[in-house]
Design an enzyme around this catalytic site. Structure first.
Site, PDB file in Angstrom:
ATOM      1  N   GLN A 118       0.826  -1.210   0.000  1.00 12.90           N
ATOM      2  CA  GLN A 118       0.000   0.000   0.000  1.00 12.90           C
ATOM      3  C   GLN A 118       0.851   1.246   0.000  1.00 12.90           C
ATOM      4  O   GLN A 118       0.518   2.247  -0.643  1.00 12.90           O
ATOM      5  CB  GLN A 118      -0.944   0.009   1.201  1.00 12.90           C
ATOM      6  CG  GLN A 118      -1.962  -1.107   1.173  1.00 12.90           C
ATOM      7  CD  GLN A 118      -2.681  -1.205  -0.154  1.00 12.90           C
ATOM      8  OE1 GLN A 118      -3.403  -0.302  -0.545  1.00 12.90           O
ATOM      9  NE2 GLN A 118      -2.479  -2.304  -0.868  1.00 12.90           N
ATOM     10  N   HIS A 137       1.760   3.003  -3.310  1.00 12.60           N
ATOM     11  CA  HIS A 137       0.774   3.750  -4.095  1.00 12.60           C
ATOM     12  C   HIS A 137       1.148   5.224  -4.168  1.00 12.60           C
ATOM     13  O   HIS A 137       1.210   5.809  -5.242  1.00 12.60           O
ATOM     14  CB  HIS A 137      -0.626   3.602  -3.490  1.00 12.60           C
ATOM     15  CG  HIS A 137      -1.346   2.373  -3.929  1.00 12.60           C
ATOM     16  ND1 HIS A 137      -1.774   2.189  -5.218  1.00 12.60           N
ATOM     17  CD2 HIS A 137      -1.717   1.258  -3.249  1.00 12.60           C
ATOM     18  CE1 HIS A 137      -2.381   1.014  -5.327  1.00 12.60           C
ATOM     19  NE2 HIS A 137      -2.357   0.438  -4.147  1.00 12.60           N
ATOM     20  N   GLU A 173      -9.255   0.410   5.189  1.00 15.47           N
ATOM     21  CA  GLU A 173      -9.690  -0.024   3.861  1.00 15.47           C
ATOM     22  C   GLU A 173      -9.401  -1.515   3.685  1.00 15.47           C
ATOM     23  O   GLU A 173     -10.277  -2.294   3.327  1.00 15.47           O
ATOM     24  CB  GLU A 173      -8.951   0.799   2.801  1.00 15.47           C
ATOM     25  CG  GLU A 173      -9.287   0.417   1.372  1.00 15.47           C
ATOM     26  CD  GLU A 173      -8.413   1.144   0.362  1.00 15.47           C
ATOM     27  OE1 GLU A 173      -8.782   1.142  -0.827  1.00 15.47           O
ATOM     28  OE2 GLU A 173      -7.360   1.700   0.736  1.00 15.47           O
ATOM     29  N   HIS A 174      -8.147  -1.908   3.894  1.00 16.62           N
ATOM     30  CA  HIS A 174      -7.740  -3.311   3.807  1.00 16.62           C
ATOM     31  C   HIS A 174      -7.279  -3.774   5.184  1.00 16.62           C
ATOM     32  O   HIS A 174      -6.439  -3.126   5.802  1.00 16.62           O
ATOM     33  CB  HIS A 174      -6.570  -3.494   2.833  1.00 16.62           C
ATOM     34  CG  HIS A 174      -6.796  -2.918   1.474  1.00 16.62           C
ATOM     35  ND1 HIS A 174      -6.310  -1.679   1.086  1.00 16.62           N
ATOM     36  CD2 HIS A 174      -7.464  -3.407   0.393  1.00 16.62           C
ATOM     37  CE1 HIS A 174      -6.652  -1.440  -0.162  1.00 16.62           C
ATOM     38  NE2 HIS A 174      -7.367  -2.465  -0.607  1.00 16.62           N
ATOM     39  N   ASP A 203      -6.612  -7.147  -4.687  1.00 18.44           N
ATOM     40  CA  ASP A 203      -6.542  -6.050  -5.651  1.00 18.44           C
ATOM     41  C   ASP A 203      -6.788  -6.521  -7.076  1.00 18.44           C
ATOM     42  O   ASP A 203      -7.316  -5.765  -7.894  1.00 18.44           O
ATOM     43  CB  ASP A 203      -5.160  -5.390  -5.581  1.00 18.44           C
ATOM     44  CG  ASP A 203      -5.105  -4.263  -4.559  1.00 18.44           C
ATOM     45  OD1 ASP A 203      -6.160  -3.901  -4.013  1.00 18.44           O
ATOM     46  OD2 ASP A 203      -3.996  -3.753  -4.317  1.00 18.44           O
ATOM     47  N   HIS A 226     -54.949  13.588   3.024  1.00 14.16           N
ATOM     48  CA  HIS A 226     -54.440  12.236   3.267  1.00 14.16           C
ATOM     49  C   HIS A 226     -55.504  11.397   3.989  1.00 14.16           C
ATOM     50  O   HIS A 226     -55.784  10.249   3.620  1.00 14.16           O
ATOM     51  CB  HIS A 226     -53.166  12.281   4.128  1.00 14.16           C
ATOM     52  CG  HIS A 226     -51.915  12.652   3.387  1.00 14.16           C
ATOM     53  ND1 HIS A 226     -51.721  13.892   2.855  1.00 14.16           N
ATOM     54  CD2 HIS A 226     -50.798  11.928   3.099  1.00 14.16           C
ATOM     55  CE1 HIS A 226     -50.525  13.935   2.278  1.00 14.16           C
ATOM     56  NE2 HIS A 226     -49.954  12.743   2.406  1.00 14.16           N
TER      57      HIS A 226
END
Length: 439
Positions: A268, A271, A336-337, A370, A429
């Protein structure tokens, strides 16, 4: 050049742990004023001038000249040619990944994406009708790197959901097209594809131009300008999420080879400099082994500079009092992971509530998710896994309630509705319900 990576060392026994963790986790989703101003201009110009504005901005930022937006469209023949021209090993890998992603999302549709109904004792029909969106746009990044996996993860669930048209946009700076991205588009059933990126691509999908059709929803990741544009057009169209930097949290009991964990943290960190990699472990000796593995393996990495910047700026190696406490902190982070690098991952999985995706056991590296495991890799970031889910078939469907009231049901329900409507002071109504009561 040699780079050193020293993730922040923390212990939950430290008095200032909570504050130190909060500081390390902090990431602002706010875009700067220059980005906002540029995006505002781009959206307004594309909405006003359509194709002409798209051509202008594409030439300015991607250095890609064209006389018409039609000249920026990739034909189905070009997509197929890219697929046919791949080396055999790449083509086989792409096909295998696509098949697994498709199978997973077909199972997801069967479990949560089908219409249903039932009848009350009085014959009233109640249910939910699930229908696919008519047209969606998928944004595929194409700046620093090419992401054929993003094509699969966005287009295949849309295709499985039954979306009528899938419009792909992908920047191709200076006209450099990635064959794997084009091949993935062919394999995933993309309807039309345009070599347009940035805020102008989002604007074109949201508003429509003379050539690019307006869509109902836009999905796919992008950097600052794309994220800002998606945020601004939300409401006119749907969007998947506003994603932050990539994240991994490894929950380790010390049984996994430390080199594996170090490389998973790298996966990660490579990235970008803002990506976050965190290790939670109760064993101080094992944490030291992971740091030693980081020191040994980092010089081998082509993206060592980015990895080092990420680990030094946002990484952390955290010693916990126990695995139970590690699970509690993981839930607070909502990564996230989330890798559970444990000899007995199913012991800890029930304690884990908040994560985009959970990877169980030493052999389940995040990188498999991934590319080819099957579940979607478009995941919530920046603690939003507390309330958000991975991209899925359900993101490309909408649900309509179905109500068919019988005569007997109208009498029973009408009396309830009459009382509540009168209580709210809505006489029409109340009267509408009363008219259907049995006399």
């Amino acid at each position: 050049m040699t780079f050193a990576a020293r993730p922040l060392r923390l212990s939950t026994a430290d008095a200032g742990f909570d504050a130190a963790l909060a500081q390390r986790l902090h990431w602002s989703a706010e875009v700067n004023a220059q980005v906002e101003d540029t995006v505002t201009t781009v959206l307004a110009e594309v909405q006003r001038r359509g194709d002409a504005a798209v051509l202008e901005f594409t030439a300015r930022w991607d250095h890609l000249e064209a006389t018409s937006v039609a000249g920026l469209e990739l034909t189905q023949a070009e997509l197929k040619a890219a697929f046919d021209g791949l080396p055999a090993a790449q083509r086989a890998a792409l096909e295998a990944a696509a098949a697994r992603v498709r199978t997973y999302h077909e199972a997801q549709k069967k479990a949560s994406g089908e219409s249903w109904s039932y009848r009350d004792d009085d014959g009233t029909l109640l249910g939910q009708k699930v229908t696919p969106l008519d047209r969606v746009g998928i944004y595929v990044p194409g700046g620093k790197a090419a992401y054929p996996s993003s094509v699969l993860m966005n287009a295949l669930p849309a295709h499985v959901a039954g979306v009528g048209e899938i419009i792909m946009v992908v920047p191709t700076p200076r006209g450099e097209k990635n064959a794997l991205v084009l091949a993935a588009a062919h394999l995933a059933g993309v309807t039309r594809a345009f070599t347009v990126g940035g805020a102008q691509a989002v604007a074109a999908l949201a508003y429509g131009t003379q050539t690019i059709p307006a869509v109902d929803k836009i999905t796919g990741p992008g950097r600052d300008y794309v994220a800002a544009a998606k945020r601004r057009v939300f409401g006119l169209v749907g969007i998947d999420m506003i994603a932050g930097p990539s994240e991994i949290l490894v929950l380790a009991d010390g049984s996994t080879p430390p080199d594996w964990v170090a490389m998973d943290l790298f996966s990660q960190a490579e990235h970008d400099e803002l990506a976050q990699s965190i290790l939670l472990c109760p064993d101080a000796g094992y944490i030291a082994q992971v740091q030693a593995a980081i020191d040994r393996l980092l010089p081998e990495m082509p993206r060592a500079e980015i990895i080092a910047a990420s680990l030094n700026g946002r990484g952390a190696l955290i010693q916990t009092r126990s695995m139970e406490e590690a699970c509690e902190i993981s839930n607070r982070i909502a990564p996230e992971h989330l890798e559970v690098a444990s000899a007995d991952p199913h012991r800890w999985e029930p304690l884990l509530k908040h994560a985009g995706a959970i990877f169980l056991g030493a052999f389940t590296s995040e990188s498999l998710g991934d590319y080819c495991a099957g579940p979607n890799h478009v995941l919530p970031t920046s603690t939003t896994a507390r309330f958000s889910s991975p991209l899925g078939v359900y993101d490309f469907q909408k649900r309509s309630s179905i109500i068919e009231v019988s005569e007997a049901g109208a009498d029973k329900l009408g009396r309830i509705a009459f009382e509540l409507a009168c209580g709210e002071g809505l006489q029409a109504h109340a009267r509408a319900a009363e008219m259907r009561l049995k006399r």
